[in-house]
Scaffold this motif. Structure first.
Motif, PDB file in Angstrom:
ATOM      1  N   ASN A 100      43.013  38.863  15.400  1.00  0.00           N
ATOM      2  CA  ASN A 100      43.222  37.952  14.271  1.00  0.00           C
ATOM      3  C   ASN A 100      42.060  36.971  14.099  1.00  0.00           C
ATOM      4  N   GLY A 134      32.853  34.336  10.216  1.00  0.00           N
ATOM      5  CA  GLY A 134      32.622  33.345   9.164  1.00  0.00           C
ATOM      6  C   GLY A 134      32.132  32.011   9.659  1.00  0.00           C
ATOM      7  N   PRO A 191      37.754  37.714  11.697  1.00  0.00           N
ATOM      8  CA  PRO A 191      37.168  37.205  10.445  1.00  0.00           C
ATOM      9  C   PRO A 191      36.614  35.779  10.590  1.00  0.00           C
ATOM     10  N   ASN A 227      36.197  26.775   6.545  1.00  0.00           N
ATOM     11  CA  ASN A 227      35.338  26.357   5.426  1.00  0.00           C
ATOM     12  C   ASN A 227      35.580  24.900   5.055  1.00  0.00           C
ATOM     13  N   PRO A 276      44.901  35.241   9.489  1.00  0.00           N
ATOM     14  CA  PRO A 276      43.437  35.274   9.622  1.00  0.00           C
ATOM     15  C   PRO A 276      42.681  34.699   8.429  1.00  0.00           C
ATOM     16  N   ASP A 277      43.101  35.032   7.191  1.00  0.00           N
ATOM     17  CA  ASP A 277      42.384  34.517   6.017  1.00  0.00           C
ATOM     18  C   ASP A 277      42.593  33.016   5.847  1.00  0.00           C
ATOM     19  N   GLU A 278      43.754  32.517   6.302  1.00  0.00           N
ATOM     20  CA  GLU A 278      44.021  31.080   6.223  1.00  0.00           C
ATOM     21  C   GLU A 278      43.175  30.320   7.240  1.00  0.00           C
ATOM     22  N   LYS A 279      42.941  30.938   8.403  1.00  0.00           N
ATOM     23  CA  LYS A 279      42.044  30.328   9.392  1.00  0.00           C
ATOM     24  C   LYS A 279      40.639  30.193   8.819  1.00  0.00           C
ATOM     25  N   LEU A 280      40.214  31.218   8.105  1.00  0.00           N
ATOM     26  CA  LEU A 280      38.873  31.190   7.513  1.00  0.00           C
ATOM     27  C   LEU A 280      38.756  30.078   6.471  1.00  0.00           C
ATOM     28  N   LYS A 281      39.807  29.860   5.689  1.00  0.00           N
ATOM     29  CA  LYS A 281      39.810  28.771   4.716  1.00  0.00           C
ATOM     30  C   LYS A 281      39.724  27.419   5.419  1.00  0.00           C
TER      31      LYS A 281
END
Length: 280
Positions: A176, A183, A179, A159, A151-156
């Motif tokens: 998943n 964002g 976030p 961006n 999930p945090d890698e998808k957000l990166k």
């Protein structure tokens, strides 16, 4: 490769996956419709990994390779490259694997083509294996494909896309995706998705067809165009009436038209948005 039978593995995995809204979990539960499933005594869904549960007093892990590796479990690699493997571990031993094949919805190629014809940049960000993602992405003609993401890698990734391409709309339905839905500039969730995804999204699509995204984009474009039309028309009328008043041609009915008359015309123009048939 374990000691359990196929039905035993399906019963364990189906029992653990029945509370999940992930597409892979739903596929497994659907396949287990003729098998009696039990409710785990304890269950935790681990984003981007799978499920940890206690079922019948046994510790169960159902998930991907990451989940097995993090628990120091040895397992054989899945041979089918175009598939999603779900490993089942019972009390610290991998007992089997369920292979879920990815299929493309009939309406997906048309939806992607329409989005690209609108001049939009398309991308697919998924937690599935990169090899699977590449195969599906090539079938659909998606511009950018990235698999194996948490999930945090998808957000990166979102961006990065925003920096290079501008405002981003993200569509998803899993826990998943929450976030990323929060964002993105616009987040759209399918109504069958996880509660967390629905709460994080800005819009909820009432069906799971990809063409719903196309329809939403057309409605948004029409709404924006009509808004500009209304603003320009209102300012033009006000300016004309102001010039006539300053040039010595004041008129009460002209003032009424500039106020109430213009408002009525703008409302009638806005009603055109309700004609949703043309978006189908």
């Amino acid at each position: 490769f374990g000691t359990m039978s196929e039905n035993e593995l399906l019963e364990i995995c189906g029992s653990c996956e029945q509370s999940s809204t992930h597409p892979v979990a739903e596929s497994i539960v659907s396949y287990c419709k003729d098998i009696k499933l039990d409710n785990p005594e304890k269950l935790t869904e681990i984003a981007g990994h799978g499920i940890s549960a206690v079922l019948g007093g046994k510790n169960i892990l159902c998930g991907n390779e990451r989940l097995m590796k993090e628990n120091n479990l040895t397992f054989p690699q899945a041979d089918n490259i175009a598939s999603t493997p779900v490993y089942i571990a019972v009390d610290g031993k991998v007992e089997g694997i369920i292979i879920v094949s990815d299929t493309v919805k009939n309406s997906s190629p048309s939806a992607i083509k329409q989005l690209k014809d609108m001049g939009l940049y398309t991308s697919m960000l998924t937690g599935d294996k990169p090899s699977n993602a590449e195969i599906i992405g090539n079938q659909l003609g998606i511009d950018y494909v990235k698999g194996g993401l948490l999930p945090d890698e998808k957000l990166k990734e979102i961006n990065n896309i925003r920096k290079n391409k501008g405002a981003v709309m993200f569509t998803g339905d899993g826990i998943n995706d929450a976030p990323v839905l929060a964002g993105a500039d616009v987040g759209g969730a399918m109504h069958t998705g996880a509660d967390l995804a629905l709460e994080a999204a800005d819009a909820v699509f009432m069906n799971s067809e990809p063409e719903s995204v196309v329809k939403a984009k057309k409605i948004a474009d029409t709404t924006l165009r009509i808004s500009y039309e209304n603003i320009i028309f209102a300012l033009a009328i006000k300016a004309i009436v102001l010039i006539l008043g300053m040039s010595g041609h004041p008129d009460m009915w002209l003032a009424v038209f500039a106020d109430s008359g213009t408002a009525m015309l703008l409302i009638l123009n806005s009603i055109r948005i309700l004609n949703i048939k043309k978006y189908k």
